[in-house]
Design a protein around this motif. Structure first.
Motif, PDB file in Angstrom:
ATOM      1  N   PRO A   1       0.827  -1.212   0.000  1.00 43.66           N
ATOM      2  CA  PRO A   1       0.000   0.000   0.000  1.00 43.66           C
ATOM      3  C   PRO A   1       0.860   1.260   0.000  1.00 43.66           C
ATOM      4  CG  PRO A   1      -0.793  -1.562   1.634  1.00 43.66           C
ATOM      5  CD  PRO A   1       0.516  -2.097   1.139  1.00 43.66           C
ATOM      6  N   ALA A   2       0.476   2.230  -0.802  1.00 46.58           N
ATOM      7  CA  ALA A   2       1.209   3.494  -0.853  1.00 46.58           C
ATOM      8  C   ALA A   2       1.199   4.141   0.523  1.00 46.58           C
ATOM      9  CB  ALA A   2       0.580   4.423  -1.878  1.00 46.58           C
ATOM     10  N   GLY A   3       2.371   4.575   0.972  1.00 45.90           N
ATOM     11  CA  GLY A   3       2.477   5.238   2.261  1.00 45.90           C
ATOM     12  C   GLY A   3       2.749   4.318   3.434  1.00 45.90           C
ATOM     13  N   LEU A   4       2.832   2.999   3.191  1.00 39.18           N
ATOM     14  CA  LEU A   4       3.140   2.071   4.288  1.00 39.18           C
ATOM     15  C   LEU A   4       4.537   2.354   4.819  1.00 39.18           C
ATOM     16  CD1 LEU A   4       2.463  -0.447   5.992  1.00 39.18           C
ATOM     17  CD2 LEU A   4       3.446  -1.831   4.137  1.00 39.18           C
ATOM     18  N   ARG A   5       4.632   2.511   6.121  1.00 39.68           N
ATOM     19  CA  ARG A   5       5.903   2.759   6.789  1.00 39.68           C
ATOM     20  C   ARG A   5       5.877   2.066   8.157  1.00 39.68           C
ATOM     21  NH1 ARG A   5       6.116   4.571   2.423  1.00 39.68           N
ATOM     22  NH2 ARG A   5       6.929   6.585   1.686  1.00 39.68           N
ATOM     23  N   ASP A   6       7.031   1.970   8.769  1.00 39.43           N
ATOM     24  CA  ASP A   6       7.110   1.585  10.178  1.00 39.43           C
ATOM     25  C   ASP A   6       6.148   2.467  10.969  1.00 39.43           C
ATOM     26  OD1 ASP A   6       7.878   1.107  12.824  1.00 39.43           O
ATOM     27  OD2 ASP A   6       9.780   2.166  12.618  1.00 39.43           O
ATOM     28  N   SER A   7       5.424   1.880  11.907  1.00 35.01           N
ATOM     29  CA  SER A   7       4.402   2.635  12.636  1.00 35.01           C
ATOM     30  C   SER A   7       4.971   3.857  13.349  1.00 35.01           C
ATOM     31  CB  SER A   7       3.692   1.728  13.647  1.00 35.01           C
ATOM     32  OG  SER A   7       4.584   1.296  14.666  1.00 35.01           O
ATOM     33  N   LYS A   8       6.244   3.794  13.755  1.00 34.55           N
ATOM     34  CA  LYS A   8       6.850   4.926  14.467  1.00 34.55           C
ATOM     35  C   LYS A   8       7.037   6.129  13.555  1.00 34.55           C
ATOM     36  CE  LYS A   8      10.415   2.474  15.876  1.00 34.55           C
ATOM     37  NZ  LYS A   8       9.964   1.132  15.454  1.00 34.55           N
ATOM     38  N   LEU A   9       6.984   5.909  12.241  1.00 27.26           N
ATOM     39  CA  LEU A   9       7.199   6.995  11.291  1.00 27.26           C
ATOM     40  C   LEU A   9       5.894   7.588  10.772  1.00 27.26           C
ATOM     41  CD1 LEU A   9      10.120   5.417   9.209  1.00 27.26           C
ATOM     42  CD2 LEU A   9      10.267   6.968  11.169  1.00 27.26           C
ATOM     43  N   LEU A  10       4.771   7.093  11.286  1.00 28.13           N
ATOM     44  CA  LEU A  10       3.472   7.583  10.846  1.00 28.13           C
ATOM     45  C   LEU A  10       2.761   8.284  11.997  1.00 28.13           C
ATOM     46  CD1 LEU A  10       2.172   4.471   8.853  1.00 28.13           C
ATOM     47  CD2 LEU A  10       3.100   6.592   7.900  1.00 28.13           C
ATOM     48  N   ALA A  11       2.202   9.448  11.723  1.00 31.95           N
ATOM     49  CA  ALA A  11       1.366  10.117  12.716  1.00 31.95           C
ATOM     50  C   ALA A  11       0.111   9.288  12.939  1.00 31.95           C
ATOM     51  CB  ALA A  11       1.010  11.518  12.233  1.00 31.95           C
ATOM     52  N   GLU A  12      -0.516   9.474  14.096  1.00 32.99           N
ATOM     53  CA  GLU A  12      -1.649   8.631  14.478  1.00 32.99           C
ATOM     54  C   GLU A  12      -2.760   8.574  13.431  1.00 32.99           C
ATOM     55  OE1 GLU A  12      -4.610   7.824  18.289  1.00 32.99           O
ATOM     56  OE2 GLU A  12      -3.049   9.356  18.398  1.00 32.99           O
ATOM     57  N   PRO A  13      -3.201   9.694  12.850  1.00 33.45           N
ATOM     58  CA  PRO A  13      -4.274   9.586  11.845  1.00 33.45           C
ATOM     59  C   PRO A  13      -3.858   8.753  10.628  1.00 33.45           C
ATOM     60  CG  PRO A  13      -4.066  11.841  12.630  1.00 33.45           C
ATOM     61  CD  PRO A  13      -2.876  11.098  13.156  1.00 33.45           C
ATOM     62  N   ARG A  14      -2.618   8.860  10.230  1.00 34.35           N
ATOM     63  CA  ARG A  14      -2.151   8.073   9.087  1.00 34.35           C
ATOM     64  C   ARG A  14      -2.030   6.602   9.437  1.00 34.35           C
ATOM     65  NH1 ARG A  14       2.917  10.478   6.123  1.00 34.35           N
ATOM     66  NH2 ARG A  14       2.255   8.866   4.649  1.00 34.35           N
ATOM     67  N   ARG A  15      -1.616   6.296  10.671  1.00 35.62           N
ATOM     68  CA  ARG A  15      -1.589   4.885  11.094  1.00 35.62           C
ATOM     69  C   ARG A  15      -2.988   4.291  11.090  1.00 35.62           C
ATOM     70  NH1 ARG A  15       2.034   6.607  15.335  1.00 35.62           N
ATOM     71  NH2 ARG A  15       0.267   6.537  16.795  1.00 35.62           N
ATOM     72  N   GLU A  16      -3.945   5.043  11.628  1.00 35.27           N
ATOM     73  CA  GLU A  16      -5.318   4.557  11.689  1.00 35.27           C
ATOM     74  C   GLU A  16      -5.848   4.272  10.285  1.00 35.27           C
ATOM     75  OE1 GLU A  16      -7.485   3.862  14.096  1.00 35.27           O
ATOM     76  OE2 GLU A  16      -6.257   4.379  15.844  1.00 35.27           O
ATOM     77  N   ALA A  17      -5.524   5.135   9.338  1.00 32.24           N
ATOM     78  CA  ALA A  17      -5.985   4.930   7.962  1.00 32.24           C
ATOM     79  C   ALA A  17      -5.245   3.782   7.286  1.00 32.24           C
ATOM     80  CB  ALA A  17      -5.803   6.223   7.163  1.00 32.24           C
ATOM     81  N   MET A  18      -3.988   3.582   7.661  1.00 28.61           N
ATOM     82  CA  MET A  18      -3.176   2.554   7.010  1.00 28.61           C
ATOM     83  C   MET A  18      -3.491   1.149   7.525  1.00 28.61           C
ATOM     84  SD  MET A  18      -0.937   1.650   4.821  1.00 28.61           S
ATOM     85  CE  MET A  18      -0.483   3.298   4.261  1.00 28.61           C
ATOM     86  N   ALA A  19      -3.894   1.007   8.774  1.00 30.99           N
ATOM     87  CA  ALA A  19      -4.061  -0.325   9.367  1.00 30.99           C
ATOM     88  C   ALA A  19      -5.002  -1.230   8.579  1.00 30.99           C
ATOM     89  CB  ALA A  19      -4.516  -0.207  10.820  1.00 30.99           C
ATOM     90  N   PRO A  20      -6.199  -0.783   8.186  1.00 26.26           N
ATOM     91  CA  PRO A  20      -7.058  -1.687   7.418  1.00 26.26           C
ATOM     92  C   PRO A  20      -6.501  -1.998   6.033  1.00 26.26           C
ATOM     93  CG  PRO A  20      -8.058   0.491   7.608  1.00 26.26           C
ATOM     94  CD  PRO A  20      -6.882   0.466   8.532  1.00 26.26           C
ATOM     95  N   ARG A  21      -5.768  -1.073   5.462  1.00 20.91           N
ATOM     96  CA  ARG A  21      -5.146  -1.325   4.153  1.00 20.91           C
ATOM     97  C   ARG A  21      -4.031  -2.357   4.293  1.00 20.91           C
ATOM     98  NH1 ARG A  21      -3.068   4.103   1.998  1.00 20.91           N
ATOM     99  NH2 ARG A  21      -2.660   2.830   0.141  1.00 20.91           N
ATOM    100  N   ALA A  22      -3.250  -2.242   5.356  1.00 21.01           N
ATOM    101  CA  ALA A  22      -2.185  -3.220   5.594  1.00 21.01           C
ATOM    102  C   ALA A  22      -2.776  -4.600   5.858  1.00 21.01           C
ATOM    103  CB  ALA A  22      -1.318  -2.779   6.771  1.00 21.01           C
ATOM    104  N   ALA A  23      -3.857  -4.648   6.633  1.00 14.72           N
ATOM    105  CA  ALA A  23      -4.495  -5.929   6.944  1.00 14.72           C
ATOM    106  C   ALA A  23      -5.065  -6.579   5.696  1.00 14.72           C
ATOM    107  CB  ALA A  23      -5.589  -5.717   7.988  1.00 14.72           C
ATOM    108  N   ALA A  24      -5.611  -5.780   4.783  1.00 11.01           N
ATOM    109  CA  ALA A  24      -6.165  -6.327   3.542  1.00 11.01           C
ATOM    110  C   ALA A  24      -5.072  -6.747   2.575  1.00 11.01           C
ATOM    111  CB  ALA A  24      -7.081  -5.281   2.892  1.00 11.01           C
ATOM    112  N   TRP A  25      -3.905  -6.120   2.677  1.00 11.18           N
ATOM    113  CA  TRP A  25      -2.803  -6.418   1.753  1.00 11.18           C
ATOM    114  C   TRP A  25      -2.167  -7.759   2.044  1.00 11.18           C
ATOM    115  CZ3 TRP A  25       2.677  -5.840   3.125  1.00 11.18           C
ATOM    116  CH2 TRP A  25       3.541  -6.032   2.037  1.00 11.18           C
ATOM    117  N   VAL A  26      -2.025  -8.147   3.306  1.00 15.33           N
ATOM    118  CA  VAL A  26      -1.365  -9.402   3.657  1.00 15.33           C
ATOM    119  C   VAL A  26      -2.337 -10.570   3.492  1.00 15.33           C
ATOM    120  CG1 VAL A  26       0.197  -8.223   5.238  1.00 15.33           C
ATOM    121  CG2 VAL A  26      -1.928  -9.215   6.127  1.00 15.33           C
TER     122      VAL A  26
END
Length: 227
Positions: free
Chosen positions: A53-78
């Motif tokens: 997914p575009a924008g996937l990074r180590d969680s420490k490098l993502l601000a909270e709103p971006r992590r929240e948005a990325m989590a379901p995309r990461a879960a669907a990708w794996v």
């Protein structure tokens, strides 16, 4: 400004080229918190994995709103994922290293129960210390890699999934114990968190064995979930 590191699938594709049908990836969050569980995320990708997914990074490098948005995309990708936790009480009784393994074993067991074929599969683990192999009875081939959460897309996905899962749990716990500010600090060391402990005493969700010593100057905010 130093550019933010972008993970890739290079390490995973090397393992696929060596004949692995699946690759597991693992990361932990909450290791250094004063309250709440330590949480381990475990994901599986297979040879059909698509571009990350575009924008996937180590969680420490993502601000909270971006992590929240990325989590379901990461879960669907794996291909599959699971999260395991060990509680603050378990950390007090068993120690943090044992509880990393305990949380990891719970995530691993959840994948097995869901039907994942993981025996002898390579497993990328962030860091240089293998705390997972003994806990899962060496059923997977753990490969430690420093900065794997930064460099390996699968580990970054595990990191984001675990971090968002733990943060949501700490926000729920905040509703029961609002004086500690867990909706903001997520159980990590801040001056306000220590001040609340001094005023109200520790809660049932604090790691009581961790409260005897504290840094002379805690950071004003520790929301990135390091450790």
């Amino acid at each position: 400004m130093t550019p933010v590191a972008v993970p890739s699938l290079r390490a995973e594709r090397e393992l696929f080229a060596d004949g692995a049908p699946v690759v597991l990836a693992c990361d932990e969050v909450g290791r250094g918190a004063l309250a709440g569980p330590v949480t381990v995320g475990l994901v599986i990708i297979d040879t059909g994995v698509k571009r990350m997914p575009a924008g996937l990074r180590d969680s420490k490098l993502l601000a909270e709103p971006r992590r929240e948005a990325m989590a379901p995309r990461a879960a669907a990708w794996v291909a599959a994922w699971a999260v395991g936790e060990a509680s603050a009480d378990e950390i007090d009784r068993l120690g943090i290293m044992a509880c990393l393994g305990l949380a990891g074993a719970r995530a691993f067991a959840a994948l097995v129960e869901a039907g994942a074929q993981v025996d002898d599969a390579p497993l990328l683990l962030d860091g240089n210390h293998d705390w997972l192999s003994p806990a899962i009875e060496r059923r997977a081939r753990v490969i430690t890699r420093i900065k794997a959460d930064r460099d390996c897309a699968s580990v970054a996905a595990a990191s984001v999934i675990a971090k968002v899962h733990r943060d949501r749990g700490m926000r729920v716990s905040h509703e029961e114990f609002p004086v500690y500010g867990w909706d903001e600090n997520k159980g990590y060391s801040t001056r306000a968190h220590f001040a609340a402990i001094d005023e109200h005493g520790p809660s049932a969700l604090h790691r009581h064995t961790w409260l005897h010593e504290r840094p002379a100057e805690a950071p004003a905010l520790f929301d990135l979930g390091v450790g």
